[in-house]
Motif scaffolding. Structure first.
Motif, PDB file in Angstrom:
ATOM      1  N   THR A   1       9.783 -26.244   0.872  1.00  0.00           N
ATOM      2  CA  THR A   1       9.796 -24.787   0.832  1.00  0.00           C
ATOM      3  C   THR A   1       9.681 -24.206   2.241  1.00  0.00           C
ATOM      4  O   THR A   1       8.850 -24.653   3.027  1.00  0.00           O
ATOM      5  N   ASP A   2      10.560 -23.267   2.537  1.00  0.00           N
ATOM      6  CA  ASP A   2      10.579 -22.543   3.805  1.00  0.00           C
ATOM      7  C   ASP A   2      11.101 -23.383   4.981  1.00  0.00           C
ATOM      8  O   ASP A   2      11.020 -22.940   6.117  1.00  0.00           O
ATOM      9  N   ALA A   3      11.666 -24.550   4.709  1.00  0.00           N
ATOM     10  CA  ALA A   3      12.413 -25.256   5.764  1.00  0.00           C
ATOM     11  C   ALA A   3      13.797 -24.614   5.807  1.00  0.00           C
ATOM     12  O   ALA A   3      14.791 -25.163   5.340  1.00  0.00           O
ATOM     13  N   ASP A   4      13.840 -23.403   6.354  1.00  0.00           N
ATOM     14  CA  ASP A   4      15.034 -22.565   6.291  1.00  0.00           C
ATOM     15  C   ASP A   4      15.006 -21.569   7.445  1.00  0.00           C
ATOM     16  O   ASP A   4      14.056 -21.567   8.233  1.00  0.00           O
ATOM     17  N   VAL A   5      16.030 -20.740   7.550  1.00  0.00           N
ATOM     18  CA  VAL A   5      16.070 -19.767   8.643  1.00  0.00           C
ATOM     19  C   VAL A   5      15.643 -18.367   8.186  1.00  0.00           C
ATOM     20  O   VAL A   5      15.786 -17.400   8.930  1.00  0.00           O
ATOM     21  N   ASP A   6      15.100 -18.257   6.959  1.00  0.00           N
ATOM     22  CA  ASP A   6      14.584 -16.972   6.460  1.00  0.00           C
ATOM     23  C   ASP A   6      15.636 -15.856   6.541  1.00  0.00           C
ATOM     24  O   ASP A   6      15.353 -14.726   6.952  1.00  0.00           O
ATOM     25  N   ALA A   7      16.843 -16.186   6.071  1.00  0.00           N
ATOM     26  CA  ALA A   7      17.923 -15.195   6.146  1.00  0.00           C
ATOM     27  C   ALA A   7      17.665 -13.999   5.237  1.00  0.00           C
ATOM     28  O   ALA A   7      17.932 -12.853   5.612  1.00  0.00           O
ATOM     29  N   VAL A   8      17.135 -14.255   4.045  1.00  0.00           N
ATOM     30  CA  VAL A   8      16.942 -13.159   3.087  1.00  0.00           C
ATOM     31  C   VAL A   8      15.979 -12.121   3.650  1.00  0.00           C
ATOM     32  O   VAL A   8      16.205 -10.912   3.535  1.00  0.00           O
ATOM     33  N   GLU A   9      14.924 -12.604   4.290  1.00  0.00           N
ATOM     34  CA  GLU A   9      13.972 -11.673   4.898  1.00  0.00           C
ATOM     35  C   GLU A   9      14.622 -10.910   6.054  1.00  0.00           C
ATOM     36  O   GLU A   9      14.375  -9.712   6.248  1.00  0.00           O
ATOM     37  N   ALA A  10      15.476 -11.590   6.806  1.00  0.00           N
ATOM     38  CA  ALA A  10      16.158 -10.924   7.924  1.00  0.00           C
ATOM     39  C   ALA A  10      17.024  -9.770   7.428  1.00  0.00           C
ATOM     40  O   ALA A  10      17.149  -8.737   8.101  1.00  0.00           O
TER      41      ALA A  10
HETATM   42 CA   LIG Z   1      12.047 -18.909   3.912  1.00  0.00          CA
END
Ligand SMILES: [Ca+2]
Ligand SMILES: [Ca+2]
Ligand SMILES: [Ca+2]
Length: 421
Positions: free
Chosen positions: A136-145
């Motif tokens: 979980t959260d090994a990502d670039v957090d695009a949705v939050e951006a």
């Molecule tokens: Ca994330």
């Protein structure tokens, strides 16, 4: 004599023979109210002050032409006060001011762990590749951006094998194209017979929230399609230099090059330096050799070189690495757009037409390019140097930072200054 470029940098996908089909769906979060405010419409505004006063509230500004007023309330009591005010005969309606996040109604969004990793596992459409659950959260957090910007209108040049002209989720994003390869365009399939550029372009800018396919990291971005790789995925330093010049002239704010060559070229370096001096952010794949060997244009000073990680934030085994590499981004089993016809890469890797998985630093690079494009439409977007600095300094310092790559795995949310990263 032309120096031949390597044929893009997509590694072979692993075919695992899994049989379960992934359930379609989307990752839209549950709704929630904006803290500290609600919306109230009164039947008669002259009653507003009295009704609100009974709850210790005061009237607030009108919301445009709607007739509703924005009322400040104690945080945490939004729903309770909505219910109480809704019972008043003087109130036409009271409702929470819903927190709106970027819609993710793209059927394959839940396969895009790079954008939002919920620890999901999935099997691709034809059941040939299963991606094991990640972190979980090994990502670039695009949705939050996307709560801050979707990069509307920012031009990203894809210097690659071309972008398919008939794809439902990406073709309409292409605002201009030119061919610098030795492929003659005789049929629609010739725009990207190889299949690489269409995948890369989708990672950057596939249309979000259209009930089709996937979402790009920068869904508002426009694509400049510079075809420099032919139908076999090969090109030349001279072709790529022409593609870069063309992109600069067409107003590219970011150039992505998911390709590379082992030997430096003064012509290619000059084109890169010119683009940088014209204010363009330039991003390139670090290579798939699994060694520290430098690859060009990625190794040039004015290019952000990108290594690949997986859905656990671990370095991909195939990824080139080393202190010359600037950042990392997800590049293992990245789900994106593909030509709907039989492409060379599709045949080689037994891919489904339309959408499927490819792995490589070729897939990591466009995630960074798209992140830079998002930053261009924030207060940090004052210059290419400023955008590059923001992308690099806001990266998450995952394991390997400082040795495999200088700055970490990029984080679009932090790069654009969004909350909730
Ligand atoms: Ca994330
Ligand atoms: Ca879509
Ligand atoms: Ca995060």
């Amino acid at each position: 004599m032309k120096k031949m470029l390597t044929a893009g940098l997509a590694a072979m996908v692993l075919v695992l023979g899994a049989v379960t089909a992934a359930a379609p769906g989307n990752a839209a979060p549950p709704s929630s109210p904006v803290p500290g405010q609600i919306l109230v419409k009164f039947r008669d505004n002259s009653a507003a002050a009295g009704v609100l006063g009974q709850h210790g509230l005061t009237d607030g500004p009108a919301i445009g032409s709607t007739g509703a007023h924005l009322i400040t309330v104690p945080a945490g009591r939004e729903l309770q006060l909505v219910a109480a005010l809704g019972r008043s005969s003087a109130v036409e309606y009271a409702e929470p001011d819903e927190l709106v996040t970027a819609a993710t109604a793209d059927p394959y969004f839940d396969r895009q762990y790079a954008l939002q990793n919920t620890g999901q596992s999935f099997t691709n459409t034809d059941g040939t590749v299963t991606v094991a659950a990640g972190t979980t959260d090994a990502d670039v957090d695009a949705v939050e951006a996307w709560n801050v910007t979707m990069g509307t209108g920012v031009r990203v040049a894809i210097i690659d094998s071309g972008v398919a002209v008939n794809h439902e989720d990406i073709s309409s994003k292409v605002v201009d194209r030119a061919n610098f390869s030795d492929t003659q365009i005789l049929a629609p399939e010739d725009y990207d017979q190889y299949g690489h550029g269409t995948h890369v372009a989708g990672i950057v800018a596939a249309t979000a929230d259209n009930s089709l396919g996937v979402a790009g990291v920068c869904p508002g971005c426009s694509i400049l399609d510079a075809k420099v790789l032919n139908s076999s995925g090969s090109g030349s330093s001279s072709g790529i230099a022409k593609g870069i010049d063309w992109a600069v002239g067409k107003g590219a704010k970011v150039i992505n090059m998911s390709l590379g060559q082992r030997v430096s070229s003064r012509t290619l370096e000059a084109a890169v330096n010119n683009a940088w001096n014209q204010g363009v952010v330039i991003v390139a794949a670090a290579g798939n050799a699994g060694t520290q060997a430098q690859v060009y244009p990625g190794a040039y000073l004015n290019v952000i070189a990108v290594a690949a990680t997986d859905n656990n934030d671990a370095k991909a085994s195939f990824s080139t690495y080393g202190k010359w590499v600037d950042v990392a981004a997800p590049g293992v089993r990245v789900y994106s757009t593909l030509p709907t016809y039989t492409s060379v890469l599709g045949t080689q890797n037994k891919l489904s037409p339309g959408y499927d998985i490819l792995s490589g630093t070729s897939m990591a690079s466009p995630i960074v390019a798209a992140t830079a494009a998002l930053v261009w439409s924030t207060p940090s977007g004052t210059s290419n140097a400023s955008v590059r600095a923001k992308v690099e300094s806001s990266a998450d310092p995952i394991t390997g930072t400082g040795s495999y790559w200088a700055h970490g795995r990029v984080n679009a949310c932090k790069a654009v200054g969004a909350a909730g990263c």
